[in-house]
Design an enzyme around this catalytic site. Sequence first.
Site, short mmCIF file in Angstrom:
data_model
loop_
_atom_site.label_atom_id
_atom_site.label_comp_id
_atom_site.label_asym_id
_atom_site.label_seq_id
_atom_site.Cartn_x
_atom_site.Cartn_y
_atom_site.Cartn_z
N TYR A 80 0.56 -1.13 -0.35
CA TYR A 80 -0.47 -0.33 0.25
C TYR A 80 0.98 1.05 -0.15
CZ TYR A 80 -3.49 3.23 1.17
OH TYR A 80 -4.66 4.13 0.94
N PHE A 122 -8.54 20.11 -24.45
CA PHE A 122 -9.55 18.21 -24.63
C PHE A 122 -10.14 18.56 -24.05
CE2 PHE A 122 -9.41 14.13 -23.85
CZ PHE A 122 -9.28 13.14 -24.96
N THR A 123 -11.55 17.32 -24.61
CA THR A 123 -12.32 17.18 -23.43
C THR A 123 -12.35 17.13 -22.33
OG1 THR A 123 -12.43 14.83 -24.20
CG2 THR A 123 -13.42 15.77 -25.40
N ARG A 125 -15.45 12.82 -33.68
CA ARG A 125 -14.24 14.61 -32.26
C ARG A 125 -14.77 15.19 -33.48
NH1 ARG A 125 -11.92 12.63 -28.32
NH2 ARG A 125 -14.45 12.71 -27.97
N ASP A 142 0.86 19.22 -21.34
CA ASP A 142 -0.30 17.40 -21.54
C ASP A 142 0.92 16.62 -22.46
OD1 ASP A 142 -1.35 15.86 -22.23
OD2 ASP A 142 -3.25 16.19 -22.32
N PHE A 159 -20.65 12.94 -25.43
CA PHE A 159 -20.09 11.77 -26.45
C PHE A 159 -20.04 10.41 -25.53
CE2 PHE A 159 -15.91 11.40 -25.00
CZ PHE A 159 -15.34 12.39 -25.01
N LYS A 179 -1.89 6.47 -22.80
CA LYS A 179 -1.16 6.33 -23.93
C LYS A 179 0.16 7.07 -23.91
CE LYS A 179 -4.71 9.92 -26.19
NZ LYS A 179 -5.92 9.36 -26.92
N1 F0G Z 1 -4.78 14.16 -22.29
C1 F0G Z 1 -4.84 14.02 -24.06
C2 F0G Z 1 -4.52 14.66 -24.68
C3 F0G Z 1 -5.56 12.86 -24.66
O1 F0G Z 1 -5.65 12.20 -25.38
C4 F0G Z 1 -6.57 11.93 -22.81
C5 F0G Z 1 -7.10 11.02 -23.05
C6 F0G Z 1 -6.28 12.59 -21.66
C7 F0G Z 1 -5.59 13.95 -21.62
C8 F0G Z 1 -6.98 12.20 -20.57
O2 F0G Z 1 -6.18 10.67 -20.20
O3 F0G Z 1 -8.22 9.34 -20.69
O4 F0G Z 1 -6.27 8.60 -19.34
O5 F0G Z 1 -8.23 10.69 -18.31
N2 F0G Z 1 -6.98 10.40 -24.56
C9 F0G Z 1 -7.79 9.67 -25.01
C10 F0G Z 1 -8.31 9.46 -26.11
C11 F0G Z 1 -9.73 9.23 -24.21
O6 F0G Z 1 -9.11 8.77 -26.86
O7 F0G Z 1 -7.94 9.98 -26.80
P1 F0G Z 1 -7.43 10.06 -19.39
#
Ligand code: F0G
Length: 482
Positions: free
Chosen positions: A80, A132-133, A389, A223, A455, A266
């Site tokens: 832990y 980013f979303t 997208r 990022d 989405f 990623k």
């Molecule tokens: N920043 C970027 C540039 C990303 O592409 C993503 C996730 C995140 C942050 C968030 O990371 O999913 O680990 O919480 N991209 C995925 C995609 C979801 O399908 O493009 P996460």
Amino acid sequence: MTKVKFFNGEDIPLELHKVRVVQKLHLVPIERRLDAIKEAGFNTFRLSTKDVFLDMLTDSGTNAMSDNQIAAMFQADDAYAGSQSFDKYQQAVEDVLGKKYLLPVHQGRAAENVISKTFIKPGNVIPMNYHFTTALAHILDVGGKIAELLYDDALILKSTNPFKGNIDIDKLEKCIEENGVDNIPFIRMEASTNLIGGQPFSMANLMDVRRVADKYGIMLVLDASLIGENAYLIKQREDAWKENSLADIIKTMTGLADLVYFSARKLSSSRGGGICTNRKELYNKMEALIPLYEGFLTYGGISVREIEAIAVGLRETLDETMISQSPRFIEFVVNELDSKGIPVVTPPGVLGAHVDAGSFCPHIPQTEYPAGALAAAFYLISGVRGMERGTISSVRDENGEEILADAELLRLAIPRRVFTLSQVKYVIDRLEWLYQNRDMIGGLKFTYEPPVLRFFMGGLEPTSDWPSKLMEKIRKDFGDSL
Ligand code: F0G
């Protein structure tokens, strides 16, 4: 050396790895695909992979793992607190990203949550190349706003601009002057800008952003979820960095930022995420939120097995034969589609091939979600799952009106070392058929619209019976040979 020259002159992305573990795929009949997409509310996120042939939804957590990553997972130290697996993670972050202090988080958006909660106050503005979303959702959640400052030509989808992810430095200075330094907690730069088609920024641009950050005394947040690919494209496209190793390029990039965060799903073909910095006072400000939201400071909600895989994966990011595989496949797909006149984002970016759904389906108004409709139609003809997208991935304004997306894209993700060239050729073939029959694709409307990140789980239905008609045409043209 990652490009292998073919004697016959063909430009083929040769796989520089071998496949040792495989998973059976299912190419289900067209009638089942129609039922499946209806059951999924015409939202490819809601499909089950038992109905999916090639899963091109995302590269997140779906890149192939290496033998060394899997081997490392067996050595994980289940504890832990004070796990030795975390020590390896920390050391890899220091060696690869050049940052001493690491906060582990369960994935990228958890880093965005911690950073937003720590540094953003209601009314603050975050200048960035593009949102980013999940980053946007967390900034809005704490009452912040964003200012997207790409150069004007970055949203021209068919282009030769090698660095569409660059921030416009004049716009950045103007934004700071207009909003005031006190109102801007940090500038956010996203490597391989995801939502405009995985487009990189240049090192020269990041250096300019650093100069502006220094001039005004503002923090720079990077990022780095797709930093390996951005670094690879810097090496390919920016003369000054041609002779440098990826290790140099990545460390120079992260060295320009005060705070670096990433989705390890990623970045390093595994799970988890992290926030890292060399500034202890920034680490201290965020530290308390990790046990609150993520888990103890030496695992942050990530399993120790995955932590081992991240540590190995981070080091593998520096291997050009590994990191180039996905961009080389994407380049192949984009060039093939482009040569057939199918509208696609150029120059080729990272993460996936991005089809320009606005030009593919000019007869579908943006309010009827052309990218979502194209994703559903493409699933019908191919069994391949892509991701919308476009406006479905956007949000509504404070009056409940749609904010139409800058671009309507169907993203066909090409995770690292997962697909073969014949599979990718099948994708190109099916897109070519769909392009010839594009007039048959119709619009979509929401039947269920979640208030946040709609989405993911939103449900839609077609505005007419176009999916059944499209299915009949597919049957007619392909018969039983599907
Ligand atoms: N920043 C970027 C540039 C990303 O592409 C993503 C996730 C995140 C942050 C968030 O990371 O999913 O680990 O919480 N991209 C995925 C995609 C979801 O399908 O493009 P996460």
